[in-house]
Write an enzyme that holds these catalytic residues in place. Structure first.
Site, PDB file in Angstrom:
ATOM      1  N   GLN A 145      -4.608  -1.462   9.555  1.00 29.11           N
ATOM      2  CA  GLN A 145      -4.639  -2.808   8.986  1.00 29.11           C
ATOM      3  C   GLN A 145      -5.298  -3.781   9.971  1.00 29.11           C
ATOM      4  OE1 GLN A 145      -3.459  -3.616   5.809  1.00 29.11           O
ATOM      5  NE2 GLN A 145      -4.304  -5.657   6.175  1.00 29.11           N
ATOM      6  N   LYS A 174       0.845  -1.203   0.000  1.00 22.58           N
ATOM      7  CA  LYS A 174       0.000   0.000   0.000  1.00 22.58           C
ATOM      8  C   LYS A 174       0.877   1.249   0.000  1.00 22.58           C
ATOM      9  CE  LYS A 174      -3.864  -2.375   2.101  1.00 22.58           C
ATOM     10  NZ  LYS A 174      -4.529  -2.869   3.307  1.00 22.58           N
ATOM     11  N   ASP A 185     -10.897   3.470   4.322  1.00 26.09           N
ATOM     12  CA  ASP A 185     -11.436   2.120   4.103  1.00 26.09           C
ATOM     13  C   ASP A 185     -12.962   2.104   4.075  1.00 26.09           C
ATOM     14  OD1 ASP A 185      -9.630   0.097   3.617  1.00 26.09           O
ATOM     15  OD2 ASP A 185      -9.060  -0.121   5.720  1.00 26.09           O
TER      16      ASP A 185
END
Ligand code: NDP
Length: 298
Positions: A99, A55, A122
């Site tokens: 994460q 990422k 997200d």
């Protein structure tokens, strides 16, 4: 019967990144703003470390600023929340990603809800989940967004299609189903308690498989000509201590029946990261009061 067209997620993701890089360059040159993505990883899970490094690598490649926060496994919940609050207040950070999964002892929902919804890249914060269901400005989770992009690129208009989403998780299944409803599909959501899954699948023009069950969806579950999007990433052992990645769909069988199909790897996976970058750019535009149309493809 003709073989399915294999949807090249890697190529689509690369094309998207090129668009994003161009927009990031324009944001820098005309608005003097550099989109910033902060990624937080707690613990040393090797798979998560690979995801996070990728990422950050792609964020830098498209010209964004990347802020990596690798925290030890024994980080306390309050330390993590303090870090997130700092990132919420940092004007150089436009998107925050923590994460998952988090180590035991840390309340995942509390962590998600501590992220400022306007920086929730997200789209997992209840505010953005609500926006996805009710409409209006929000953030859509990256993996379902990537699946939808692949579907629209291959099938085109989805109006009136019968779709089935296998899996009802908050990060993939549920938002995916909602996105398909928004595209005017008639949607079935299936899960581990669904009766006669093969029968339900066979009725669908679109199958999105997100169950984490290696190669469970067989060729004879697929309606001829259907579009099959395989979200699953499953590592299965091979003799000699090696392993290989497979999806939730038995590819070799389904490819003979479907009209379109994504491979694993090289299908949905690469799109997830490109959508993360796209969401970061979008959030940067919103926070910097730049017209959102700026983020659209040229
Ligand atoms: P979860 O484990 O959170 O959810 C799995 C879902 O599948 C649940 O709703 C479960 O049903 C359902 N399910 C499990 N077994 C069966 C079965 N035998 N029959 C029918 N339904 C079943 O997984 P995620 O949604 O997080 O991920 C799904 C897959 O997608 C995984 O392989 C994951 O690695 C992959 N993934 C890939 C990403 C990418 O970028 N390509 C990103 C995110 C995930 P129930 O609710 O009844 O338990």
């Amino acid at each position: 019967m003709t073989r399915a067209i294999i949807i090249d997620g890697k190529a689509a993701a690369e094309e998207l990144r090129q668009d994003i890089a161009q927009h990031v360059g324009e944001a820098r040159d005309y608005h003097h703003i550099v989109p910033g993505l902060a990624v937080v990883l707690v613990g040393a899970d090797p798979a998560s470390q690979v995801y996070v490094r990728n990422k950050n690598k792609f964020a830098v490649e498209v010209g964004m600023r990347s802020f990596e926060h690798f925290l030890p496994e024994d980080t306390s919940e309050s330390e993590l929340l303090t870090l997130i609050e700092g990132l919420n207040d940092d004007p150089a950070v436009h998107g925050i990603l923590v994460q998952l999964p988090l180590p035991r002892g840390i309340d995942t929902q509390l962590v998600i809800e501590t992220i400022d919804p306007v920086k929730d890249v997200d789209g997992f914060h209840p505010y953005n989940v609500g926006r996805l269901f009710t409409g209006g400005q929000g953030v859509t989770p990256c993996t379902p967004l990537g699946c939808l992009e692949l579907l629209k690129r291959s099938v085109g208009d989805l109006t009136g299609k019968r779709a089935i989403v296998l899996g009802r998780s908050n990060i993939v299944g549920k938002p995916m189903a909602q996105l398909l409803v928004r595209e005017n599909c008639t949607v079935t959501i299936a899960h581990s308690k669904t009766l006669d899954l093969p029968h339900e699948c066979r009725r669908a023009d679109i199958v999105v498989a997100a169950i984490g069950q290696p190669e469970m969806v067989r060729g004879d579950w697929i309606k001829p000509g259907a579009a099959v999007i395989d979200v699953g990433i499953n590592r299965v052992p091979l003799p000699g201590g090696k392993s290989r990645l497979v999806g939730d769909v038995k590819f070799d069988e389904a490819v003979e029946v479907a009209g379109f199909i994504t491979p694993v790897p090289g299908g949905v996976g690469p799109m997830t990261i490109s959508m993360l970058l796209r969401n970061t750019l979008l959030l940067c535009c919103r926070q910097s009061k730049i017209d959102e149309g700026f983020c659209e493809r040229p």
